[in-house]
Motif scaffolding. Structure first.
Motif, mmCIF file in Angstrom:
data_model
loop_
_atom_site.group_PDB
_atom_site.id
_atom_site.type_symbol
_atom_site.label_atom_id
_atom_site.label_comp_id
_atom_site.label_asym_id
_atom_site.label_seq_id
_atom_site.Cartn_x
_atom_site.Cartn_y
_atom_site.Cartn_z
ATOM 1 N N ASP A 1 0.792 4.043 -3.055
ATOM 2 C CA ASP A 1 1.005 5.385 -2.520
ATOM 3 C C ASP A 1 1.962 6.134 -3.176
ATOM 4 O OD1 ASP A 1 -0.375 7.593 -1.248
ATOM 5 O OD2 ASP A 1 1.163 7.710 0.044
ATOM 6 N N ILE B 1 0.889 -1.299 0.149
ATOM 7 C CA ILE B 1 -0.180 0.065 0.035
ATOM 8 C C ILE B 1 1.034 1.195 -0.012
ATOM 9 C CG2 ILE B 1 -0.358 0.512 2.217
ATOM 10 C CD1 ILE B 1 -3.316 0.478 1.820
ATOM 11 N N GLY B 2 2.225 1.211 0.772
ATOM 12 C CA GLY B 2 2.914 2.270 0.590
ATOM 13 C C GLY B 2 3.649 2.341 -0.867
ATOM 14 N N MET B 3 3.795 1.407 -1.441
ATOM 15 C CA MET B 3 4.227 1.636 -2.681
ATOM 16 C C MET B 3 3.385 2.013 -3.807
ATOM 17 S SD MET B 3 7.556 1.149 -2.701
ATOM 18 C CE MET B 3 7.485 2.056 -0.975
#
Lengths: 308, 334
Positions: B107, B103-105
């Motif tokens: 984003d 999910i961070g990537m």
């Protein structure tokens, strides 16, 4: 918001299908006797089980709150069927409650209200942590396979961006989830026709290799470690990383004693060595492990604290 | 049978040679990853260098095929730069989409390359319309690769409730655990499926034969199965091993060593609104890729013209010659 200074003990949700009265009595005892500040409550594994505990929920919540505990409602960790989706919505869309999200579908319902990110949410790195925090998370519980080096990096950032960091420090480790129920499969049933057979194993069902070696634990759709995670010896290091929530995952026996041992170390009433002896005496019938913390196989027990 | 919308056939490319083989055999799109931990098939001898990716994308585009770049593992804190570099490089090389799990990537990619097409990897484990809608709303996901845990009826429902395309696995190795949520390999080997992109790594696998020719397969120090001489031995993955419990002995506690084969369900999947059909197997040989892709090319073309193709050849290519429709046909699989 500022980061909590002193670490607290939290109690993870009961992951097994206990008889409803046992479940209720367990939490009443926790409310009255346990030195945990937060209690996670709710069915995380199987939507079919959730209604079994509903009759006692109000009493349990009231008693926990009267006992000074903060109650957080945990959502399911996997959402596929319509029943799953309804239960997810019922919990995650409730306003005015603290929610622990264990599946991304929870975030859809939470809509940015303050919440907690549970250990099933794959918060592995700085970018994920920043995203979750911007989206309203005030507390993030890391995945159980997170090694010390990851905790360290995230602990630093957590302080900077004002989110609390939590890790599991005790109890069997959740390793995998599936759509299939392996309890039902063992009994030649399916998830829909299970007749709640998982209720015969109050700490999960041991799975052995064909050579007779204990290996894993089955808990419905969840596969857990056979070993019991125990990070009592690493507690100082973990706290130094900036972790402020120390989660104990409950078992059918020894949970109060476990909490006492960890609380003793936190409050300097016990040394880690003394606490370890107490944990040894109260543990479930499985060996301890701490391998994930040291970036080693998760089942291993590293006794000398060496990161090499 | 009436004519059906013809879905995109998305095929595995573990190496540049496999990529060419897949495209020549009829793939509409291929998916592949960079070398290293940024993709979920981080095996020795597999995956692409930057230069190989540049050449491959150019070669595929000349032949009208798309290249999808799998950047679908989860960076551990402290090493996100490797994943960010992979995303930046994939975009600058001109892949048709990046397949993201973390999910961070997602984003990061949405913020850094807002105009580039992003697919949500099966490893993200988005199994409900609510989860998919969340990813679409936040990161403008154009396509979701669905977890292999839904029935066709559920896929149809998901399709009706989400704004993006659906890609569904139709053939190949089927893991029993929810994708992106399995730490079994790490529990045994110290290498993580999510963080390192490995599942049951070969250097931890051992085969031991006894005097009766029974073969014990082992991952690390744990026996995964014991296979008598008249059985086909599958590759030892934890979720396809045989175990004992108090209640039942010597049984496949999770699943038998079988492969997913949805050929017979293709018309149903096409009617359910699936945009792309995905074949697993970046670790498989070129000969395998050629056979499977050409068989599927034939089957998809025939179904979309309203014909009933002969699909018997695909059975010979499944693991241990055993096949399943997994979760897709009905809920009784669960």
């Amino acid at each position: 918001m500022t980061n909590q200074i002193s670490p607290i003990l939290t109690l993870g949700p009961v992951l097994y299908n206990w008889p409803a009265e046992t479940w209720r009595d367990f939490y009443l005892k926790i409310a009255d006797e346990a030195a945990v500040e937060k209690v996670y409550l709710g069915e995380v594994i199987c939507s079919k089980r959730a209604p079994l505990f509903d009759p006692h929920l109000e009493q349990v919540v009231t008693r926990l709150e009267n006992g000074g505990k903060e109650v957080i409602f945990s959502t399911l960790s996997e959402t596929t069927s319509n029943i799953d989706r309804k239960l997810m919505k019922k919990i995650a869309a409730s306003e005015g409650f603290n929610i622990e999200a264990n599946d991304v579908s929870a975030l859809w319902h939470i809509k940015g209200r303050p919440h907690t990110i549970g250990p099933h949410m794959n918060a592995y790195n700085e970018e994920s942590m920043k995203f979750f925090t911007t989206n309203g998370a005030t507390n993030i519980c890391l995945p159980p396979e997170m090694p010390a080096v990851g905790m360290k990096n995230l602990g630093k950032l957590a302080g900077e961006i004002g989110v609390d960091l939590e890790v599991q420090v005790y109890g069997r480790i959740g390793l995998a989830l599936s759509a299939r129920c392996y309890h039902a499969r063992t009994w030649d049933r399916t998830k829909d026709s299970c007749k709640f057979i998982c209720d015969i194993d109050c700490d999960g069902m041991d799975l052995h290799t064909l050579e007779g070696k204990p290996f894993l634990t089955i808990n419905g759709i969840q596969t857990q470690s056979y070993t019991c995670l125990n990070l009592i010896n690493e507690l100082d290091e973990i706290i130094a990383c900036g972790v402020t929530g120390l989660r104990i995952s409950p078992h059918s026996t020894g949970t109060l004693e476990t909490i006492e041992a960890f609380d003793g170390v936190l409050n300097k009433k016990l040394s880690a060595e003394e606490a370890a002896v107490k944990l040894e005496a109260s543990r479930i019938n499985a060996p301890f492990s701490n391998g994930f913390y040291y970036q080693k196989p998760g089942f291993e027990w590293i006794s000398n604290g060496s990161h090499d | 049978m009436t004519q059906l919308f013809k879905p995109e056939l998305v095929c595995p490319a573990g190496t540049p040679a496999s990529l060419r083989t897949a495209v020549e055999a009829g793939a509409d799109a291929v998916y592949c990853g960079f070398q290293g931990p940024t993709n979920a098939r981080n095996f020795p001898g597999l995956n692409f260098t930057r230069d190989e990716m540049i050449t491959a994308v150019d070669w595929a585009h000349q032949r009208g095929a798309k290249v999808l770049s799998a950047i679908n593992s989860f960076p551990t804190a402290g090493r996100t730069q490797i994943w960010k570099d992979a995303i930046d490089d994939a975009v600058s090389i001109g892949v048709d989409a990046a397949i993201i799990a973390d999910i961070g990537m997602a984003d990061y990619m949405h913020k850094s390359h807002p105009d580039h097409r992003m697919h949500l990897s099966v490893q993200a484990g988005a199994s409900s319309p609510e989860a998919i809608n969340f990813y679409c709303e936040r990161f403008d996901i154009k396509r979701v690769v669905l977890p292999r845990i839904l029935t066709v009826a559920e896929i149809k429902k998901v399709h009706d409730e989400i704004p993006c395309e659906i890609e569904a696995f139709v053939f190949g190795n089927i893991g029993m655990m929810a994708e992106g949520r399995c730490a079994l390999t790490n529990y045994v080997t110290g290498l993580s499926t999510n963080m390192d992109g490995v599942c049951s790594p070969a250097n931890f696998v051992n085969y031991e034969e006894d005097e009766n020719l029974n073969l014990t397969t082992r991952l690390g120090e744990f026996a995964i199965d014991c296979i008598s001489c008249n059985e086909n031995a599958g590759y030892p993955t934890i979720c396809k091993g045989r175990y004992n419990t108090v209640h039942k002995q010597e049984y496949y506690a999770f699943e038998e060593p079988i492969s997913l084969n949805l050929t017979a369900l293709l018309p149903d999947l096409m009617k359910a609104g699936v945009t792309a059909l995905k074949i697993e197997g970046r670790q498989r040989s070129r000969a395998y890729v050629r056979s499977v892709v050409s068989e599927f090319r034939g089957a998809v073309d025939a179904y979309s013209e309203g014909k009933y193709p002969d699909i018997s050849n695909l059975l010979a290519l499944t693991e241990g010659q055993k096949e399943t429709q997994g979760a897709f046909r009905s809920k009784t699989w669960r």
